[in-house]
Enzyme design. Structure first.
Site, PDB file in Angstrom:
ATOM      1  CD  GLU A   7      10.355  -7.544   6.749  1.00 28.72           C
ATOM      2  OE1 GLU A   7      10.549  -8.650   7.315  1.00 28.72           O
ATOM      3  OE2 GLU A   7      10.020  -6.507   7.358  1.00 28.72           O
ATOM      4  NE  ARG A  14       1.060  13.706  -1.161  1.00 28.05           N
ATOM      5  CZ  ARG A  14      -0.157  13.255  -1.002  1.00 28.05           C
ATOM      6  NH1 ARG A  14      -0.444  12.485   0.024  1.00 28.05           N
ATOM      7  NH2 ARG A  14      -1.118  13.579  -1.833  1.00 28.05           N
ATOM      8  CG  ASN A  40       8.400  -1.923   0.553  1.00 27.21           C
ATOM      9  OD1 ASN A  40       7.763  -1.966   1.618  1.00 27.21           O
ATOM     10  ND2 ASN A  40       9.071  -0.855   0.173  1.00 27.21           N
ATOM     11  CG  ASP A  96      -1.257 -16.860   9.058  1.00 29.06           C
ATOM     12  OD1 ASP A  96      -0.252 -17.073   9.781  1.00 29.06           O
ATOM     13  OD2 ASP A  96      -2.391 -16.665   9.524  1.00 29.06           O
ATOM     14  NE  ARG A 128      10.234   6.194   8.644  1.00 31.54           N
ATOM     15  CZ  ARG A 128       9.320   6.019   7.682  1.00 31.54           C
ATOM     16  NH1 ARG A 128       9.438   5.012   6.832  1.00 31.54           N
ATOM     17  NH2 ARG A 128       8.296   6.848   7.571  1.00 31.54           N
ATOM     18  N   PRO A 144       0.784  -1.220   0.000  1.00 35.03           N
ATOM     19  CG  PRO A 144      -0.193  -1.145   2.096  1.00 35.03           C
ATOM     20  CD  PRO A 144       0.480  -2.079   1.142  1.00 35.03           C
ATOM     21  CG  ASN A 145      -0.402   4.347   1.086  1.00 30.88           C
ATOM     22  OD1 ASN A 145      -1.335   4.825   0.446  1.00 30.88           O
ATOM     23  ND2 ASN A 145      -0.549   3.890   2.308  1.00 30.88           N
ATOM     24  CB  ALA A 167       1.523   0.535   6.626  1.00 33.43           C
ATOM     25  CE1 TYR A 191       9.212   5.126   2.954  1.00 37.71           C
ATOM     26  CE2 TYR A 191       7.794   7.072   2.918  1.00 37.71           C
ATOM     27  CZ  TYR A 191       8.163   5.863   3.484  1.00 37.71           C
ATOM     28  OH  TYR A 191       7.479   5.385   4.576  1.00 37.71           O
ATOM     29  CG  HIS A 214       4.870  -1.867  10.457  1.00 41.17           C
ATOM     30  ND1 HIS A 214       6.161  -2.308  10.595  1.00 41.17           N
ATOM     31  CD2 HIS A 214       4.909  -0.879   9.512  1.00 41.17           C
ATOM     32  CE1 HIS A 214       6.955  -1.608   9.795  1.00 41.17           C
ATOM     33  NE2 HIS A 214       6.210  -0.738   9.127  1.00 41.17           N
ATOM     34  CG  HIS A 218      10.976  -2.359   5.199  1.00 41.98           C
ATOM     35  ND1 HIS A 218       9.615  -2.269   4.992  1.00 41.98           N
ATOM     36  CD2 HIS A 218      11.181  -3.498   5.892  1.00 41.98           C
ATOM     37  CE1 HIS A 218       9.041  -3.299   5.559  1.00 41.98           C
ATOM     38  NE2 HIS A 218       9.962  -4.072   6.106  1.00 41.98           N
TER      39      HIS A 218
HETATM   40  O1  CA2 Z   1      10.543   1.983   4.051  1.00 43.86           O
HETATM   41  C1  CA2 Z   1       9.679   1.304   3.460  1.00 43.86           C
HETATM   42  O2  CA2 Z   1       9.879   0.827   2.333  1.00 43.86           O
HETATM   43  C2  CA2 Z   1       8.307   1.087   4.091  1.00 43.86           C
HETATM   44  O3  CA2 Z   1       7.897  -0.260   3.810  1.00 43.86           O
HETATM   45  C3  CA2 Z   1       7.365   2.077   3.420  1.00 43.86           C
HETATM   46  C4  CA2 Z   1       5.972   2.103   4.023  1.00 43.86           C
HETATM   47  C5  CA2 Z   1       6.027   2.236   5.548  1.00 43.86           C
HETATM   48  O4  CA2 Z   1       4.725   2.129   6.085  1.00 43.86           O
HETATM   49  C6  CA2 Z   1       6.919   1.183   6.170  1.00 43.86           C
HETATM   50  O5  CA2 Z   1       6.973   1.395   7.574  1.00 43.86           O
HETATM   51  C7  CA2 Z   1       8.324   1.274   5.604  1.00 43.86           C
HETATM   52  C8  CA2 Z   1       5.171   3.289   3.462  1.00 43.86           C
HETATM   53  C9  CA2 Z   1       5.021   3.270   1.982  1.00 43.86           C
HETATM   54  C10 CA2 Z   1       4.362   4.553   1.539  1.00 43.86           C
HETATM   55  O6  CA2 Z   1       5.248   5.216   0.686  1.00 43.86           O
HETATM   56  C11 CA2 Z   1       5.020   6.533   0.392  1.00 43.86           C
HETATM   57  C12 CA2 Z   1       5.903   7.105  -0.478  1.00 43.86           C
HETATM   58  C13 CA2 Z   1       5.749   8.406  -0.823  1.00 43.86           C
HETATM   59  C14 CA2 Z   1       4.723   9.172  -0.295  1.00 43.86           C
HETATM   60  C15 CA2 Z   1       3.838   8.586   0.575  1.00 43.86           C
HETATM   61  C16 CA2 Z   1       3.976   7.256   0.915  1.00 43.86           C
END
Ligand code: CA2
Length: 150
Positions: free
Chosen positions: A103, A18, A79, A92, A112, A10-11, A82, A23, A85, A105
């Site tokens: 895995e 952003r 990846n 599973d 963080r 997701p996302n 979220a 990132y 977590h 990230h």
């Molecule tokens: O560091 C990573 O790759 C994460 O898997 C990214 C997730 C975060 O919830 C994990 O804790 C760590 C978030 C992905 C969302 O990515 C965005 C990128 C740009 C703008 C908004 C969200």
């Protein structure tokens, strides 16, 4: 030639739009291009996907397990965003499918917020990578090449 599945949760479709301090500036399309060249260097085919839906990710993991059993897949780089977590269901699915999975990230989740320090995926992953930025995807593909030759 075996396939590597890169699965983004997701996302991650928002990459590059952003939070560049966390990132980076590269988009998911840039990450796909990076993965394509890493796969070419290691003689892999690339299957690159992103979904915002837990069930779609679970179906892809099941499919990957079947492909690995059939001998057509080297492994998965996940990846899970979220869902890392929160998702016992993804944990599973990985365990149940028996698939070789790294895995990944982009950020160093351990540097963080505390809620990012726990992963449901780590106990069922072959290995865990965090904090290498988007270059981590290429490193993970190289690691899968090492693992699948061993
Ligand atoms: O560091 C990573 O790759 C994460 O898997 C990214 C997730 C975060 O919830 C994990 O804790 C760590 C978030 C992905 C969302 O990515 C965005 C990128 C740009 C703008 C908004 C969200």
């Amino acid at each position: 030639m075996k396939t590597v599945l890169i699965l983004n949760g997701p996302n991650l479709n928002l990459l590059g739009t952003r939070e560049p301090a966390v990132y980076g500036h590269q988009t998911l399309a840039d990450v796909e291009a990076l993965c394509l060249s890493a796969c070419a260097a290691h003689n892999f085919k690339l299957d690159f996907r992103q979904s915002n839906h837990e069930g779609v990710l679970i179906d892809a993991i099941h499919e990957a397990g079947r492909a690995q059993t059939a001998g057509t897949l080297a492994g998965v780089v996940l990846n899970a965003g979220a869902y890392t977590h929160t998702s016992i269901a993804i944990m599973d699915a990985i365990k149940g499918s028996g698939v070789t999975l790294i895995e990944l990230h982009i950020s160093n989740v351990h540097a963080r917020e505390a809620f990012r320090h726990h992963s449901y995926i780590s106990p069922v992953a072959k290995a865990v990578m965090a904090g290498f930025g988007v270059k981590g995807y290429a490193l993970a593909i190289g690691a899968l090449a090492d693992i699948s030759q061993a």
